[in-house]
Design a protein around this motif. Structure first.
Motif, PDB file in Angstrom:
ATOM      1  N   THR A 214      44.638  40.460  35.900  1.00  0.00           N
ATOM      2  CA  THR A 214      44.169  41.130  34.690  1.00  0.00           C
ATOM      3  C   THR A 214      43.109  42.186  35.015  1.00  0.00           C
ATOM      4  N   ALA A 215      42.282  41.902  36.023  1.00  0.00           N
ATOM      5  CA  ALA A 215      41.278  42.877  36.443  1.00  0.00           C
ATOM      6  C   ALA A 215      41.938  44.094  37.075  1.00  0.00           C
ATOM      7  N   LEU A 217      44.888  45.284  36.217  1.00  0.00           N
ATOM      8  CA  LEU A 217      45.490  46.048  35.131  1.00  0.00           C
ATOM      9  C   LEU A 217      44.432  46.785  34.319  1.00  0.00           C
ATOM     10  N   ASP A 218      43.278  46.168  34.120  1.00  0.00           N
ATOM     11  CA  ASP A 218      42.199  46.796  33.357  1.00  0.00           C
ATOM     12  C   ASP A 218      40.858  46.243  33.829  1.00  0.00           C
ATOM     13  N   PRO A 219      40.323  46.791  34.923  1.00  0.00           N
ATOM     14  CA  PRO A 219      39.070  46.255  35.474  1.00  0.00           C
ATOM     15  C   PRO A 219      37.893  46.368  34.512  1.00  0.00           C
ATOM     16  N   TRP A 220      37.916  47.352  33.606  1.00  0.00           N
ATOM     17  CA  TRP A 220      36.796  47.530  32.681  1.00  0.00           C
ATOM     18  C   TRP A 220      36.802  46.490  31.552  1.00  0.00           C
ATOM     19  N   GLN A 221      37.838  45.658  31.491  1.00  0.00           N
ATOM     20  CA  GLN A 221      37.864  44.567  30.530  1.00  0.00           C
ATOM     21  C   GLN A 221      36.808  43.513  30.865  1.00  0.00           C
ATOM     22  N   ASP A 222      36.514  43.362  32.180  1.00  0.00           N
ATOM     23  CA  ASP A 222      35.492  42.414  32.637  1.00  0.00           C
ATOM     24  C   ASP A 222      34.701  43.074  33.758  1.00  0.00           C
ATOM     25  N   GLY A 227      36.574  42.300  37.331  1.00  0.00           N
ATOM     26  CA  GLY A 227      36.823  43.710  37.602  1.00  0.00           C
ATOM     27  C   GLY A 227      35.724  44.402  38.386  1.00  0.00           C
ATOM     28  N   SER A 230      36.648  46.125  41.949  1.00  0.00           N
ATOM     29  CA  SER A 230      37.505  47.308  41.798  1.00  0.00           C
ATOM     30  C   SER A 230      36.717  48.490  41.247  1.00  0.00           C
ATOM     31  N   ILE A 231      35.882  48.238  40.247  1.00  0.00           N
ATOM     32  CA  ILE A 231      35.099  49.319  39.645  1.00  0.00           C
ATOM     33  C   ILE A 231      34.117  49.913  40.648  1.00  0.00           C
TER      34      ILE A 231
END
Length: 365
Positions: A214-215, A217-222, A227, A230-231
């Motif tokens: 999930t991170a 697919l969308d690291p800025w979600q957490d 995440g 990755s960020i």
């Protein structure tokens, strides 16, 4: 088998030397701040990396001057020893836990990682087994299943640590050997579907793996949890631009990016040396893979060809996964960049394996 040796592949040696040199420089640059904070010595990690590089170069010189047919006789024994080590590392009190995985054997800060040994032992064993039984590889039950069973057992033990990254590299390189030996593509594609189903099961069975997906697919979600790595990696790569901030000038290594000297060293390299530096390193890896593939094609016998493809497969798969993770194209797996990242077992074993590859090139047609 006897045949006159030729000069080793100078392109391959040059690529290895340049990558290793870049790696040592970047280990110091990426780790100096962390090393001073943790140990009061900015040179802590680079001194150890130089020691392991020296050991690895010594081993590479030895294997480069040892006829590669020697390893054919040692394939089964090496595999059995590595299975024993993988079992040993799982025993509480014997195996050392680092980074949440029971992957190490050793005392204090010195240790070995049995999964690194298994990568090389597996390709040596498969090269021997498949060169002896090439005619049967087209048959699913009596040709393909036996080596797949051995690979599956090794992968299972590695996953008990757990260490998905090392297991994926071993399986990737081993499947390259099997495909090169003549396995039917339809058999491998069928097994790939089974493998995808198994991978989904492994992800579902471990919540932290689902968090990594999930991170991805969308690291800025957490951003402060799954995440985060990755960020921070992208925050390092982005400001690097074309030419970078300058060697030693990384900002992300100041306790923003976890593991800057190991898994995410390419992020620091891209931040300090920019797109040009990152591209130069990738080109060096491409040269190494090209010469390794050429060595496999030009090897004088099937064993040498399969062994060469397995060794260069280890490098190629690991580079692909590491850089894919760093640039956000793959979920975080916790895998190092060959010859560049800090790490004793991986560096020493890989240089040993590349020495075998250099020796095969000396007998090329």
């Amino acid at each position: 088998m006897t045949k006159a040796r030729k000069a080793p592949d100078i392109w391959m040696i040059a690529a290895i030397a340049f990558i290793l040199t870049m790696g040592i420089v970047m280990v110091y640059s990426a780790s100096a701040v962390l090393a001073f904070h943790d140990f009061g010595d900015s040179y802590y990690y680079v001194k150890r990396q130089l020691l392991f590089a020296a050991l690895g170069i010594g081993a590479m010189i030895f294997t480069a001057n040892t006829d590669y047919w020697v390893w054919r006789r040692m394939g089964l024994a090496a595999l059995l020893v590595c299975f024993g080590l993988l079992l040993l590392v799982l025993i509480p009190g014997v195996g050392v836990v680092r980074g949440g995985a029971r992957s190490w054997l050793g005392i204090s800060s010195f240790g070995i990682q049995p999964s690194e040994f298994m990568k090389l032992a597996m390709v040596i064993f498969l090269a021997k087994y498949l060169s002896d039984k090439q005619q049967t590889i087209v048959h699913f039950t009596k040709g393909l299943l036996p080596p797949l069973g051995i690979m599956g057992a090794a992968f299972g033990l590695i996953m008990l640590q757990p260490d998905l990254g090392s297991g994926a590299v071993m399986m990737g390189a081993a499947l390259l050997v099997i495909y090169t030996a003549g396995a039917r593509l339809k058999h491998l594609m069928s097994l790939a579907l089974v493998g995808v189903a198994g991978l989904v099961g492994l992800i579902i069975a471990a919540p932290y793996r689902m968090q990594r997906i999930t991170a991805f697919l969308d690291p800025w979600q957490d951003p402060l949890g799954a995440g985060y790595q990755s960020i921070q990696s992208l925050y390092a790569i982005g400001p690097g631009g074309l030419v970078g901030l300058g060697l030693g000038m990384s900002r992300q290594k100041y306790n923003y990016l976890p593991e800057p000297q190991t898994d995410f060293i390419f992020s620091i390299l891209s931040e300090e040396l920019g797109f040009i530096g990152g591209s130069a390193l990738i080109i060096l890896f491409l040269i190494l893979v090209w010469r390794g593939m050429r060595t496999a094609i030009m090897a004088p016998d099937l064993f040498g060809s399969l062994l060469a493809i397995g060794i260069i497969g280890i490098v190629a798969v690991q580079v692909f996964i590491n850089i894919g993770v760093v640039i956000g194209m793959m979920p975080v797996t916790g895998i190092t960049l060959p010859l560049v990242s800090y790490g004793g077992s991986s560096l020493t074993l890989l240089l040993t394996a590349l020495g075998i590859l250099i020796n095969i090139s000396r007998y090329s047609r």
